[in-house]
Scaffold this motif. Sequence first.
Motif, mmCIF file in Angstrom:
data_model
loop_
_atom_site.group_PDB
_atom_site.id
_atom_site.type_symbol
_atom_site.label_atom_id
_atom_site.label_comp_id
_atom_site.label_asym_id
_atom_site.label_seq_id
_atom_site.Cartn_x
_atom_site.Cartn_y
_atom_site.Cartn_z
ATOM 1 N N PRO A 1 0.791 -1.224 0.000
ATOM 2 C CA PRO A 1 0.000 0.000 0.000
ATOM 3 C C PRO A 1 0.825 1.276 0.000
ATOM 4 C CG PRO A 1 -0.898 -1.606 1.536
ATOM 5 C CD PRO A 1 0.401 -2.160 1.069
ATOM 6 N N GLU A 2 2.019 1.260 0.599
ATOM 7 C CA GLU A 2 2.808 2.478 0.684
ATOM 8 C C GLU A 2 3.936 2.504 -0.335
ATOM 9 O OE1 GLU A 2 4.142 3.059 4.637
ATOM 10 O OE2 GLU A 2 2.140 3.133 5.506
ATOM 11 N N ALA A 3 3.950 1.563 -1.276
ATOM 12 C CA ALA A 3 5.022 1.536 -2.275
ATOM 13 C C ALA A 3 4.888 2.703 -3.234
ATOM 14 C CB ALA A 3 4.964 0.232 -3.056
ATOM 15 N N GLN A 4 6.028 3.239 -3.672
ATOM 16 C CA GLN A 4 6.033 4.325 -4.629
ATOM 17 C C GLN A 4 6.057 3.761 -6.054
ATOM 18 O OE1 GLN A 4 5.814 7.589 -3.846
ATOM 19 N NE2 GLN A 4 5.525 6.874 -1.741
ATOM 20 N N PRO A 5 5.396 4.419 -7.008
ATOM 21 C CA PRO A 5 5.437 3.943 -8.397
ATOM 22 C C PRO A 5 6.869 3.890 -8.901
ATOM 23 C CG PRO A 5 3.760 5.627 -8.104
ATOM 24 C CD PRO A 5 4.567 5.606 -6.841
ATOM 25 N N ILE A 6 7.161 2.875 -9.703
ATOM 26 C CA ILE A 6 8.497 2.690 -10.273
ATOM 27 C C ILE A 6 8.434 3.020 -11.752
ATOM 28 C CG2 ILE A 6 10.350 1.048 -10.755
ATOM 29 C CD1 ILE A 6 9.428 -0.496 -8.290
ATOM 30 N N ARG A 7 9.242 3.935 -12.197
ATOM 31 C CA ARG A 7 9.245 4.343 -13.593
ATOM 32 C C ARG A 7 10.421 3.710 -14.320
ATOM 33 N NH1 ARG A 7 10.444 10.412 -15.770
ATOM 34 N NH2 ARG A 7 10.478 9.928 -17.989
ATOM 35 N N ALA A 8 10.129 3.005 -15.391
ATOM 36 C CA ALA A 8 11.186 2.378 -16.182
ATOM 37 C C ALA A 8 11.990 3.466 -16.897
ATOM 38 C CB ALA A 8 10.573 1.428 -17.210
ATOM 39 N N PRO A 9 13.304 3.288 -17.006
ATOM 40 C CA PRO A 9 14.116 4.285 -17.699
ATOM 41 C C PRO A 9 13.729 4.377 -19.166
ATOM 42 C CG PRO A 9 15.386 2.296 -17.267
ATOM 43 C CD PRO A 9 14.099 2.150 -16.525
ATOM 44 N N ALA A 10 13.749 5.606 -19.701
ATOM 45 C CA ALA A 10 13.427 5.816 -21.104
ATOM 46 C C ALA A 10 14.621 5.445 -21.980
ATOM 47 C CB ALA A 10 13.049 7.279 -21.328
ATOM 48 N N SER A 11 14.320 5.093 -23.224
ATOM 49 C CA SER A 11 15.389 4.751 -24.160
ATOM 50 C C SER A 11 14.926 5.036 -25.577
ATOM 51 C CB SER A 11 15.791 3.279 -24.020
ATOM 52 O OG SER A 11 14.702 2.431 -24.352
ATOM 53 N N MET A 12 15.895 5.224 -26.462
ATOM 54 C CA MET A 12 15.623 5.427 -27.882
ATOM 55 C C MET A 12 16.424 4.406 -28.670
ATOM 56 S SD MET A 12 16.678 8.646 -30.348
ATOM 57 C CE MET A 12 15.285 9.712 -29.961
ATOM 58 N N ILE A 13 15.789 3.792 -29.657
ATOM 59 C CA ILE A 13 16.461 2.836 -30.538
ATOM 60 C C ILE A 13 16.479 3.416 -31.946
ATOM 61 C CG2 ILE A 13 16.415 0.523 -31.537
ATOM 62 C CD1 ILE A 13 15.117 -0.476 -29.013
ATOM 63 N N VAL A 14 17.670 3.555 -32.513
ATOM 64 C CA VAL A 14 17.847 4.041 -33.881
ATOM 65 C C VAL A 14 18.178 2.824 -34.742
ATOM 66 C CG1 VAL A 14 19.137 5.605 -35.388
ATOM 67 C CG2 VAL A 14 18.705 6.240 -33.011
ATOM 68 N N PRO B 1 17.941 13.434 -24.396
ATOM 69 C CA PRO B 1 18.384 13.692 -23.020
ATOM 70 C C PRO B 1 17.638 12.885 -21.970
ATOM 71 C CG PRO B 1 17.015 15.486 -23.794
ATOM 72 C CD PRO B 1 17.213 14.579 -24.973
ATOM 73 N N GLU B 2 16.584 12.158 -22.367
ATOM 74 C CA GLU B 2 15.758 11.441 -21.395
ATOM 75 C C GLU B 2 16.330 10.095 -20.965
ATOM 76 O OE1 GLU B 2 13.074 12.782 -20.003
ATOM 77 O OE2 GLU B 2 13.443 14.584 -21.169
ATOM 78 N N GLY B 3 17.294 9.534 -21.695
ATOM 79 C CA GLY B 3 17.792 8.201 -21.338
ATOM 80 C C GLY B 3 18.829 7.679 -22.319
ATOM 81 N N ASP B 4 18.855 6.344 -22.491
ATOM 82 C CA ASP B 4 19.854 5.683 -23.325
ATOM 83 C C ASP B 4 19.512 5.799 -24.813
ATOM 84 O OD1 ASP B 4 20.769 4.943 -20.863
ATOM 85 O OD2 ASP B 4 20.526 2.788 -21.148
ATOM 86 N N VAL B 5 20.556 5.752 -25.632
ATOM 87 C CA VAL B 5 20.400 5.680 -27.086
ATOM 88 C C VAL B 5 21.118 4.427 -27.580
ATOM 89 C CG1 VAL B 5 20.952 6.726 -29.312
ATOM 90 C CG2 VAL B 5 20.191 8.170 -27.423
ATOM 91 N N THR B 6 20.407 3.601 -28.344
ATOM 92 C CA THR B 6 20.979 2.397 -28.950
ATOM 93 C C THR B 6 20.897 2.533 -30.459
ATOM 94 O OG1 THR B 6 20.317 1.013 -27.080
ATOM 95 C CG2 THR B 6 20.801 -0.109 -29.153
ATOM 96 N N VAL B 7 22.026 2.372 -31.128
ATOM 97 C CA VAL B 7 22.070 2.463 -32.582
ATOM 98 C C VAL B 7 22.330 1.069 -33.148
ATOM 99 C CG1 VAL B 7 23.215 3.495 -34.582
ATOM 100 C CG2 VAL B 7 22.934 4.823 -32.483
ATOM 101 N N ILE B 8 21.378 0.565 -33.941
ATOM 102 C CA ILE B 8 21.538 -0.741 -34.590
ATOM 103 C C ILE B 8 22.249 -0.490 -35.910
ATOM 104 C CG2 ILE B 8 20.377 -2.846 -35.330
ATOM 105 C CD1 ILE B 8 19.934 -2.141 -32.401
ATOM 106 N N GLY B 9 23.534 -0.258 -35.842
ATOM 107 C CA GLY B 9 24.306 0.084 -37.029
ATOM 108 C C GLY B 9 25.502 0.926 -36.630
ATOM 109 N N SER B 10 26.074 1.610 -37.601
ATOM 110 C CA SER B 10 27.285 2.394 -37.365
ATOM 111 C C SER B 10 26.954 3.881 -37.277
ATOM 112 C CB SER B 10 28.292 2.148 -38.487
ATOM 113 O OG SER B 10 28.716 0.801 -38.498
#
Length: 243
Positions: free
Chosen positions: A127-140, A153-162
Amino acid sequence: MSNVLTEARSIRIKGRSFLALMLSPELPLDDWLARLDDLAGRSAGFFLERPIVLDVAELDIDRTQLKELLAELANRNVRIMGIEGGRPSIMGPGMPPAMRGGRPAPDVEVPAAEPAQAAEKAAEVLPEAQPIRAPASMIVREPVRSGQSIIFPEGDVTVIGSVASGAEIIAGGSVHIYGTLRGRALAGSVGNAGARIFCRRLEAELLAIDGVYKTAEDMAPDLRGQAVQLWLDGDSIKAERLN
């Protein structure tokens, strides 16, 4: 009477291109500035020491309004290096220079904060637990070409390529490159010393974590061409090969 001959001295002028952010204001300006303030509040340092070009091509304003807009941006530490699309009638002395001929790059969209996931379910169990927010990410999912700038600026960036030479990846979190990194990678751009940079093949022009930079000349020769991870240790960037 003697003639004094003067020899013209040459001046070397070099051409060099830089990546810049383009701001395109919308009417009403008060609403647009409020959205800008929201971005700055969620992503501190987003505009800090970055070249900014102001695009007013689609903006129906006069010279006085443009001066007021520039002043509002200056008050927010957004420094405008040039104005694109400005009619001669609205340009004036003391303003940044008119610019044209810039090459387009992908738009930068900064997403709004995502709602917390599974908050209600967690509350049922604890009942007293705080909401847990998953980290944001971007996939290119495509290679990043020269001249492109990916900013998240909100989180991780993953580039599927060079990432090509002259391209730039800027992430508030970590940067993951599943290919060759030839351009620039900046992790922890809004103050995250725990961010890391991972790449399958290191050929980078510049690396940075939380504002600490390492240029190509500073990188250990035995790491070039290798799969590596980099992290921040105090005021220096450490690196090791990935198996």
